[in-house]
Design an enzyme around this catalytic site. Structure first.
Site, PDB file in Angstrom:
ATOM      1  CG  ASP A  99      29.130  15.838  -1.944  1.00 57.96           C
ATOM      2  OD1 ASP A  99      28.482  15.491  -3.214  1.00 57.96           O
ATOM      3  OD2 ASP A  99      28.931  15.047  -1.110  1.00 57.96           O
ATOM      4  N   GLY A 151      21.323   4.578   7.184  1.00 51.60           N
ATOM      5  CA  GLY A 151      22.085   4.382   6.018  1.00 51.60           C
ATOM      6  C   GLY A 151      23.346   4.589   6.239  1.00 51.60           C
TER       7      GLY A 151
HETATM    8  N1  LIG Z   1      20.067  13.951   9.273  1.00 52.63           N
HETATM    9  C1  LIG Z   1      19.394  12.842   8.737  1.00 52.63           C
HETATM   10  N2  LIG Z   1      18.217  12.162   9.078  1.00 52.63           N
HETATM   11  C2  LIG Z   1      17.635  11.436   8.112  1.00 52.63           C
HETATM   12  N3  LIG Z   1      18.433  10.497   7.573  1.00 52.63           N
HETATM   13  C3  LIG Z   1      19.936  10.929   7.192  1.00 52.63           C
HETATM   14  C4  LIG Z   1      20.259  12.069   7.758  1.00 52.63           C
HETATM   15  N4  LIG Z   1      21.627  12.136   7.465  1.00 52.63           N
HETATM   16  C5  LIG Z   1      21.830  11.127   6.671  1.00 52.63           C
HETATM   17  N5  LIG Z   1      20.816  10.551   6.481  1.00 52.63           N
HETATM   18  C6  LIG Z   1      20.595   9.166   5.550  1.00 52.63           C
HETATM   19  O1  LIG Z   1      21.723   8.366   6.057  1.00 52.63           O
HETATM   20  C7  LIG Z   1      22.250   7.948   4.612  1.00 52.63           C
HETATM   21  C8  LIG Z   1      23.829   7.990   4.739  1.00 52.63           C
HETATM   22  O2  LIG Z   1      24.397   9.138   4.937  1.00 52.63           O
HETATM   23  P1  LIG Z   1      25.733   9.524   4.725  1.00 52.63           P
HETATM   24  O3  LIG Z   1      25.847  11.171   4.993  1.00 52.63           O
HETATM   25  O4  LIG Z   1      26.787   8.959   5.302  1.00 52.63           O
HETATM   26  O5  LIG Z   1      26.230   9.265   3.018  1.00 52.63           O
HETATM   27  P2  LIG Z   1      25.762   9.576   1.810  1.00 52.63           P
HETATM   28  O6  LIG Z   1      25.208  11.038   1.879  1.00 52.63           O
HETATM   29  O7  LIG Z   1      24.640   8.594   1.349  1.00 52.63           O
HETATM   30  O8  LIG Z   1      26.958   9.375   0.980  1.00 52.63           O
HETATM   31  P3  LIG Z   1      28.420  10.324   1.238  1.00 52.63           P
HETATM   32  O9  LIG Z   1      29.091   9.651   2.329  1.00 52.63           O
HETATM   33  O10 LIG Z   1      29.129   9.830  -0.279  1.00 52.63           O
HETATM   34  O11 LIG Z   1      27.930  11.881   1.198  1.00 52.63           O
HETATM   35  C9  LIG Z   1      21.850   8.924   3.632  1.00 52.63           C
HETATM   36  O12 LIG Z   1      21.751   8.627   2.306  1.00 52.63           O
HETATM   37  C10 LIG Z   1      20.437   9.332   4.211  1.00 52.63           C
HETATM   38  O13 LIG Z   1      19.477   8.614   3.688  1.00 52.63           O
END
Ligand SMILES: Nc1ncnc2c1ncn2[C@@H]1O[C@H](COP(=O)(O)OP(=O)(O)OP(=O)(O)O)[C@@H](O)[C@H]1O
Length: 514
Positions: A322, A189
């Site tokens: 957050d 994602g």
């Molecule tokens: N360690 C992980 N294991 C599995 N899925 C993950 C993990 N970290 C993040 N994700 C998935 O990847 C997506 C993108 O994560 P990311 O941290 O880039 O953005 P976010 O948390 O959706 O938004 P923001 O950038 O505003 O914090 C998340 O919504 C989550 O579904």
């Protein structure tokens, strides 16, 4: 295409799960941009070809008669091939070459069939030129070489930050991860700050999540601040409710980016699970779908989040700031973990930039610029719970979308506290209603503390139900997989229909011309 028989079995056998890795050289399979096709035949030992194309996984060999079939790979960086014990057969690549596959029982018989997983890599060929290389180095998509951040003199050096966490109270993450040893498995994602992909760490067959944060214009201020914050993340020892941090890297790619490696949570984040649930409900309109986020599940999620927050604060004085559905992750072992703490969002995006759509989980005191304490995260948890059970962000859903961020912010500050809905088909345990009410108190000093909430009846009443919650997580994992498959098939169908329409239009044009 030139192809040389590769050294098929890339050594390692995982003891616990009896896994072996099977590696094909990057160019062994003459795939195109959309993947590649492999024809299989299983003629020996009476194995039949089950042809179960399950996501990236193919299962071969079930019981009796022999058969063959074609397996089409979508555009993937890696796939799994499951061979039953006793399976013997050939895998024909679409370049007319063949690989022998054998998975014999120790006694060579076909009895007691057990699933053995063989993983091989099908790299999406960015450079489709044929190659004769068989070196295993070429199997793995090499990442950019990590380089020093270029910190000012006296600041943290590469060696102190760009390694994974070494030890912990509850165990150790062991050796450092080298980016070169990662194989990308697919995108998970993306958020405001970057993109997260799933990757395989080949030396120990560990699946990791790799987050890439682009840093525009080689902005050293941002990089240095990120490095400082990642240093804090690195210092956080493993905890049951914190996503483990394996390392951070700064690379000079076409653009500069910071890479963070962390533990992969196989059920994903709460926002994703909620989306899967919504699609599941939409597909099962005839039979009333049982709500996924019931009292038990919400209690366990709350317990996990609160414990994670308390640990970060008590041990490191870190306030998460957050908490939102995408930062709460779940796995099929029944664990709830929080991620994305410590990396200052304000450096990457301003509040206005981070506002996407109709939600912000910020507490009223934070919006008003007042002193912000750990209780701000309690407010956010309250909103997350309401969103999970109603399917809508509490201050902006139900066809009542705010007019932009200013409208939303004034709603949070001026409107009554959000609550769990009553009636309209909703039924919640009274303990859960009280719990949420205590989280969503607008006046920070009146809001319950994390310690108080951890002793709340809503947490205690499900304490002995770990097994049921674990079962729920496993079921969710299955539903996520089904959802992925259905969506993939839907996409394929749409593509096919589009192609057919284009062909029909082309044929009509040709007919008109002639
Ligand atoms: N360690 C992980 N294991 C599995 N899925 C993950 C993990 N970290 C993040 N994700 C998935 O990847 C997506 C993108 O994560 P990311 O941290 O880039 O953005 P976010 O948390 O959706 O938004 P923001 O950038 O505003 O914090 C998340 O919504 C989550 O579904």
């Amino acid at each position: 295409m030139n192809f040389q028989a590769p050294s098929l079995f890339h050594g390692r056998t995982q003891k616990k799960r009896n896994l072996k890795q099977l590696a094909l050289p990057q160019n062994a399979i003459d795939g195109n941009a959309y993947g590649c096709e492999i024809t299989t035949s299983a003629q020996e030992h009476g194995s039949s070809n089950e042809n179960l194309h399950d996501m990236n996984n193919i299962r071969l060999g079930s019981s009796s008669s022999s058969s063959s079939g074609k397996l089409n790979f979508p555009k993937n960086d890696a796939s799994n091939l499951y061979l039953r014990r006793g399976f013997k057969g050939k895998i024909h690549l679409n370049n007319n070459s063949a690989l022998d596959l054998k998975n014999e029982n120790r006694n060579g018989s076909n009895e007691g069939l057990g699933m053995v997983q063989q993983s091989f890599v099908v790299s999406s060929p960015t450079n489709s030129s044929p190659s004769t290389t068989t070196s295993l180095n070429h199997v793995f998509t090499p990442m950019d070489e990590e380089v020093s951040v270029g910190l000012p003199e006296g600041e943290l050096s590469k060696s102190s930050i760009f390694r994974n966490s070494d030890s912990s109270t509850s165990g150790t993450t062991g050796n450092s991860i080298k980016l070169d040893n990662l194989v990308q498995l697919g995108k998970i994602g993306s958020g405001n700050s970057g993109t997260v992909i799933k990757a395989l760490h080949v030396p120990d067959s560990r699946i990791v999540a790799k987050k890439t944060i682009p840093v525009e214009n080689n902005n050293h201020l941002v990089v240095n601040q990120l490095v400082r914050e990642l240093t804090i993340m690195k210092s956080v020892h493993m905890h049951d409710n914190i996503v483990s941090f394996y390392g951070a890297y700064y690379t000079h790619a076409s653009n500069n980016e910071i890479i963070i490696l962390m533990e992969y949570m196989n059920c994903g984040s709460l926002d994703k699970i909620l989306s899967v649930y919504k699609r599941y409900v939409a597909r099962h309109t005839s039979s009333r779908a049982v709500p996924w986020f019931n009292g038990l599940v919400i209690s366990k999620i709350s317990n996990g989040v609160l414990n994670g927050l308390l640990y970060l604060y008590e041990r490191y004085k870190i306030i998460h700031r957050d908490i939102k559905p995408s930062n709460v992750l779940i796995n099929s072992k029944g664990q709830v973990k929080i991620c994305d703490f410590g990396v200052s969002k304000k450096l990457i995006n301003s509040i206005a930039d981070t506002f996407v759509g109709t939600s912000t989980y910020m507490s009223p005191e934070r919006i008003q610029g007042n002193v912000y304490s750990i209780k701000g995260d309690v407010w956010s948890l309250g909103l997350v719970i309401i969103e999970l059970v109603t399917g809508e962000f509490p201050l902006g859903g139900h066809n009542d979308t705010p007019d932009g961020i200013l409208d939303l912010l004034q709603r949070i500050v001026n409107e009554p506290s959000p609550k769990l809905p009553q009636g309209q088909g909703y039924e919640f345990p009274k303990e859960m209603i009280d719990f949420v009410n205590r989280c969503c108190v607008k006046e920070e000093s009146q809001r319950s503390s994390i310690q108080e909430l951890l002793c709340h009846d809503f947490i205690n009443m499900y304490k002995s139900r770990d097994k049921d919650y674990k079962h729920w997580c496993k079921k969710v994992k299955v539903r996520i997989r089904e959802d992925k498959q259905i969506r993939r098939e839907d996409n394929e169908r749409v593509k096919l229909e589009q192609k057919q329409l284009e062909k029909a239009a082309e044929a009509a044009t040709t007919a008109r011309r002639s």
